[in-house]
Each structure stands twice: as structure tokens, then as C-alpha cells.
Design an enzyme around this catalytic site. Sequence first.
Site, short mmCIF file in Angstrom:
data_model
loop_
_atom_site.label_atom_id
_atom_site.label_comp_id
_atom_site.label_asym_id
_atom_site.label_seq_id
_atom_site.Cartn_x
_atom_site.Cartn_y
_atom_site.Cartn_z
N HIS A 23 -50.68 -0.95 50.01
CA HIS A 23 -50.45 0.38 49.44
C HIS A 23 -50.52 1.49 50.50
CE1 HIS A 23 -54.78 0.53 49.76
NE2 HIS A 23 -54.72 1.84 49.53
N HIS A 46 -49.96 6.84 52.53
CA HIS A 46 -50.63 6.23 51.38
C HIS A 46 -49.68 6.29 50.18
CE1 HIS A 46 -53.57 5.61 48.19
NE2 HIS A 46 -54.43 5.21 49.12
#
Length: 162
Positions: A68, A83
Site C-alpha cells: 500500500h 501512500h
Amino acid sequence: MFNFFKKKQDNTFFLGAPVKGKAVDLKEVNDPTFSTGMLGQGVAIIPSEGKIYAPADGEIAMVFDTLHAVSMTADNGVEILVHVGLDTVELKGEGFEGHVKAGDKVKKGDLLLTVDLDAVKEAGYDTITPMLVCNTDDYAAVEGIFGKDVMPKDDVVSIKMK
């Protein structure tokens, strides 16, 4: 001899958009870790496509096990965190595919990750993608360039060297 006619050297470095979408102020991220600048200054992008690209030339420092997020160090020392989404660590990599690993050298625009944005949304997560300069204090200024639609590699963060 006649150097005064030359343009003054600019000490500003730009990070490119890591994903196609709409660039927004970090303050719009619904997570204080990002919106308050706790991890650094930068920009967030509401992605319209699930391909995440390198924002600068450099080296991949870390690819999170859950895919992620990616951190990298640009060739000039800028430490960058991309992110993908909020709380997407909870997906444990589901819907994400990594294309790089720690230690890989990358060029601005190289593909880092792919993500199934629809799957992330269906699982109830926000896909907004903050990109931060983690060593913000090393620079005179780090400012996001937002309020517009961007393509990968478009300038979205301005970094003024000290």
C-alpha cells in the site's frame, strides 16, 4: 566573463505526480497523520487510475509488505513516501501488485505499483494518495502544487533547497 547575462541557477527541485488524478492540499486528507504534516509536507492526489509511478529518479528504500506504500530516496537525497489510500494496510496487499523492490534504481515515471481502485473502494477505503517529503526539515521550503488535474510526472511538489 559576461556571466551576468546568464539566468541565475534555480535551487528548486520538483516531484512529479505519482498517479493520474486530481491534486489536492494535504489538509484535505481525512487522516491527521497526513493532513497535519506529521510525516512531512507534500501533496495528495485523488487517483483516477490505479498505476503508481516514481515521482523522481532515485532508489527504492522500502516497499511495504502490504504493497500500500513505497518509500524512495531521490538521487539528490529527498526522502519520499507514496501512500496509496487511507488505512489500506488493512487490505493486506489484496488488490495491490508491486513492480519494484527495495534497492531498485528507478527513473521518474517508472511503474512502482498497480492497485485495483474499485476493489479498494468496495472494501470501504478512501483511495486518496498522499505523497510526502519525509525529510521536509532539510529544505528551505516544501510546497504542494494542487487544485488541478494531473498526469503522472506533472510537477506537484516544489522543494526549495537550503
